[in-house]
Enzyme design. Structure first.
Site, PDB file in Angstrom:
ATOM      1  N   GLU A 175      57.138 -44.194 -50.517  1.00 52.49           N
ATOM      2  CA  GLU A 175      56.901 -44.363 -49.082  1.00 52.49           C
ATOM      3  C   GLU A 175      56.764 -45.848 -48.763  1.00 52.49           C
ATOM      4  O   GLU A 175      55.869 -46.513 -49.302  1.00 52.49           O
ATOM      5  CB  GLU A 175      55.632 -43.621 -48.640  1.00 52.49           C
ATOM      6  CG  GLU A 175      55.369 -43.773 -47.154  1.00 52.49           C
ATOM      7  CD  GLU A 175      54.016 -43.273 -46.719  1.00 52.49           C
ATOM      8  OE1 GLU A 175      53.031 -43.498 -47.454  1.00 52.49           O
ATOM      9  OE2 GLU A 175      53.936 -42.656 -45.641  1.00 52.49           O
ATOM     10  N   LEU A 176      57.623 -46.333 -47.904  1.00 55.02           N
ATOM     11  CA  LEU A 176      57.518 -47.735 -47.458  1.00 55.02           C
ATOM     12  C   LEU A 176      56.639 -47.757 -46.214  1.00 55.02           C
ATOM     13  O   LEU A 176      57.056 -47.323 -45.153  1.00 55.02           O
ATOM     14  CB  LEU A 176      58.905 -48.298 -47.123  1.00 55.02           C
ATOM     15  CG  LEU A 176      59.963 -48.279 -48.219  1.00 55.02           C
ATOM     16  CD1 LEU A 176      61.268 -48.879 -47.689  1.00 55.02           C
ATOM     17  CD2 LEU A 176      59.489 -49.019 -49.461  1.00 55.02           C
ATOM     18  N   ARG A 177      55.400 -48.279 -46.359  1.00 56.98           N
ATOM     19  CA  ARG A 177      54.515 -48.351 -45.203  1.00 56.98           C
ATOM     20  C   ARG A 177      54.783 -49.678 -44.474  1.00 56.98           C
ATOM     21  O   ARG A 177      54.159 -50.701 -44.702  1.00 56.98           O
ATOM     22  CB  ARG A 177      53.060 -48.262 -45.678  1.00 56.98           C
ATOM     23  CG  ARG A 177      52.542 -46.846 -45.976  1.00 56.98           C
ATOM     24  CD  ARG A 177      52.324 -46.044 -44.712  1.00 56.98           C
ATOM     25  NE  ARG A 177      51.416 -46.662 -43.789  1.00 56.98           N
ATOM     26  CZ  ARG A 177      50.067 -46.438 -43.790  1.00 56.98           C
ATOM     27  NH1 ARG A 177      49.540 -45.593 -44.685  1.00 56.98           N
ATOM     28  NH2 ARG A 177      49.293 -47.045 -42.927  1.00 56.98           N
ATOM     29  N   HIS A 190      47.405 -36.592 -38.454  1.00 57.74           N
ATOM     30  CA  HIS A 190      46.327 -37.125 -39.287  1.00 57.74           C
ATOM     31  C   HIS A 190      45.013 -37.070 -38.520  1.00 57.74           C
ATOM     32  O   HIS A 190      44.953 -37.421 -37.363  1.00 57.74           O
ATOM     33  CB  HIS A 190      46.588 -38.597 -39.658  1.00 57.74           C
ATOM     34  CG  HIS A 190      47.931 -38.830 -40.227  1.00 57.74           C
ATOM     35  ND1 HIS A 190      49.062 -38.893 -39.439  1.00 57.74           N
ATOM     36  CD2 HIS A 190      48.363 -38.985 -41.501  1.00 57.74           C
ATOM     37  CE1 HIS A 190      50.116 -39.095 -40.216  1.00 57.74           C
ATOM     38  NE2 HIS A 190      49.735 -39.138 -41.456  1.00 57.74           N
ATOM     39  N   GLN A 246      43.477 -41.097 -52.792  1.00 57.45           N
ATOM     40  CA  GLN A 246      44.736 -41.070 -53.541  1.00 57.45           C
ATOM     41  C   GLN A 246      44.475 -41.359 -55.022  1.00 57.45           C
ATOM     42  O   GLN A 246      43.584 -42.096 -55.370  1.00 57.45           O
ATOM     43  CB  GLN A 246      45.703 -42.138 -53.006  1.00 57.45           C
ATOM     44  CG  GLN A 246      46.266 -41.864 -51.635  1.00 57.45           C
ATOM     45  CD  GLN A 246      47.114 -43.013 -51.137  1.00 57.45           C
ATOM     46  OE1 GLN A 246      46.952 -44.155 -51.574  1.00 57.45           O
ATOM     47  NE2 GLN A 246      48.010 -42.733 -50.208  1.00 57.45           N
ATOM     48  N   SER A 257      52.982 -44.173 -52.333  1.00 51.40           N
ATOM     49  CA  SER A 257      52.882 -44.874 -51.056  1.00 51.40           C
ATOM     50  C   SER A 257      52.711 -46.369 -51.300  1.00 51.40           C
ATOM     51  O   SER A 257      51.807 -46.776 -52.033  1.00 51.40           O
ATOM     52  CB  SER A 257      51.684 -44.314 -50.271  1.00 51.40           C
ATOM     53  OG  SER A 257      51.631 -44.895 -49.008  1.00 51.40           O
ATOM     54  N   LYS A 285      53.461 -32.408 -42.320  1.00 48.72           N
ATOM     55  CA  LYS A 285      52.330 -32.900 -43.116  1.00 48.72           C
ATOM     56  C   LYS A 285      51.055 -32.886 -42.291  1.00 48.72           C
ATOM     57  O   LYS A 285      51.009 -33.446 -41.191  1.00 48.72           O
ATOM     58  CB  LYS A 285      52.593 -34.319 -43.588  1.00 48.72           C
ATOM     59  CG  LYS A 285      51.404 -34.955 -44.292  1.00 48.72           C
ATOM     60  CD  LYS A 285      51.674 -36.366 -44.725  1.00 48.72           C
ATOM     61  CE  LYS A 285      52.291 -37.177 -43.655  1.00 48.72           C
ATOM     62  NZ  LYS A 285      52.425 -38.589 -43.962  1.00 48.72           N
ATOM     63  N   THR A 289      46.734 -46.444 -49.854  1.00 46.69           N
ATOM     64  CA  THR A 289      47.022 -46.578 -48.420  1.00 46.69           C
ATOM     65  C   THR A 289      46.168 -45.586 -47.615  1.00 46.69           C
ATOM     66  O   THR A 289      46.319 -45.499 -46.398  1.00 46.69           O
ATOM     67  CB  THR A 289      48.517 -46.315 -48.131  1.00 46.69           C
ATOM     68  OG1 THR A 289      48.836 -44.993 -48.607  1.00 46.69           O
ATOM     69  CG2 THR A 289      49.417 -47.327 -48.812  1.00 46.69           C
TER      70      THR A 289
END
Ligand SMILES: O=C1C[C@@](O)(C(=O)O)C[C@@H](O)[C@@H]1O
Length: 208
Positions: free
Chosen positions: A29-31, A108, A191, A8, A134, A187
């Site tokens: 993952e492009l946040r 989430h 993690q 991420s 997810k 992020t």
């Protein structure tokens, strides 16, 4: 099955896109919600299609900068035309008509473990056609039991947040299509860096 490793990456400026080529993971993952004004470099996306997962996280689900539904809807539709994988929250889909088939549908919970029925309805609605559904949950109360129930569904991605990162490995072995990691800057809480995740999973799956 070995989970795909997602590194991420916060994208704050257009220069940050160039970091993708230094990251050796299954997906990056492009946040884009880290940008003040999310920007999609179409040429860059086209040149990295198979490696990208684009996320514009809603602020009320852990996003950094606010973005209007209108702008997010416009960007997601342009990403869909490019054929790139993106993440879209189940809550966003309730309010907006964008494609979720072949995409990551996400939910989430950063503060509490929800009622399972709420998540069960999302799994039953989207897991057949999504790339994966997810479920990311804070490590409180009965979160292990809850995520254990989620793991009994097909095509899920399980993310325990704010706990020992090794639990992500454990849940990914239970049944998780993706495992999220960082590429130097977390992020979300809990993690591990993606190189360590790659190393651990290689030890596990190459030894099988
Ligand atoms: O939803 C997720 C999972 C995540 O929140 C995590 O806990 O690793 C990190 C986010 O960038 C990603 O979009």
């Amino acid at each position: 099955m070995k989970p795909l490793v997602v590194a991420s990456l916060p994208i704050r400026t257009r220069a940050d896109f160039s970091k993708v080529d230094q990251i050796n993971s299954d997906l990056v993952e492009l946040r884009l919600d880290y940008m003040n004004e999310p920007y999609v470099d179409t040429d860059f996306i086209k040149g990295h299609l198979r490696k990208l997962l684009v996320t514009i996280r809603d602020k009320n689900e852990g996003g950094v900068n606010p973005i209007s539904d209108e702008l997010k809807r416009k960007i997601l539709r342009s990403l869909d035309e490019l054929g790139v994988l993106y993440d879209v929250e189940a809550s966003f889909l309730k309010r907006n008509n964008v494609n979720y088939k072949g995409k990551v549908v996400s939910v989430h919970y950063f503060n509490t473990v929800p009622n399972f029925q709420e998540v069960k309805e999302i799994l039953e609605k989207y897991s057949k056609d999504a790339f994966t559904v997810k479920v990311a949950i804070t490590g409180k109360d009965n979160y292990r039991e809850f995520l254990g129930k989620v793991s009994s569904f097909d095509n899920v991605t399980i993310v325990p947040m704010g706990v020992d990162p090794i639990e992500r490995i454990a849940f990914s072995l239970l049944n998780s299509k993706l495992i999220y990691a960082h590429a130097g800057e977390s992020t979300a809480p809990g993690q591990m860096d993606y190189c360590t995740v790659n190393r651990i999973l290689s030890c596990i799956f190459n030894s099988k």
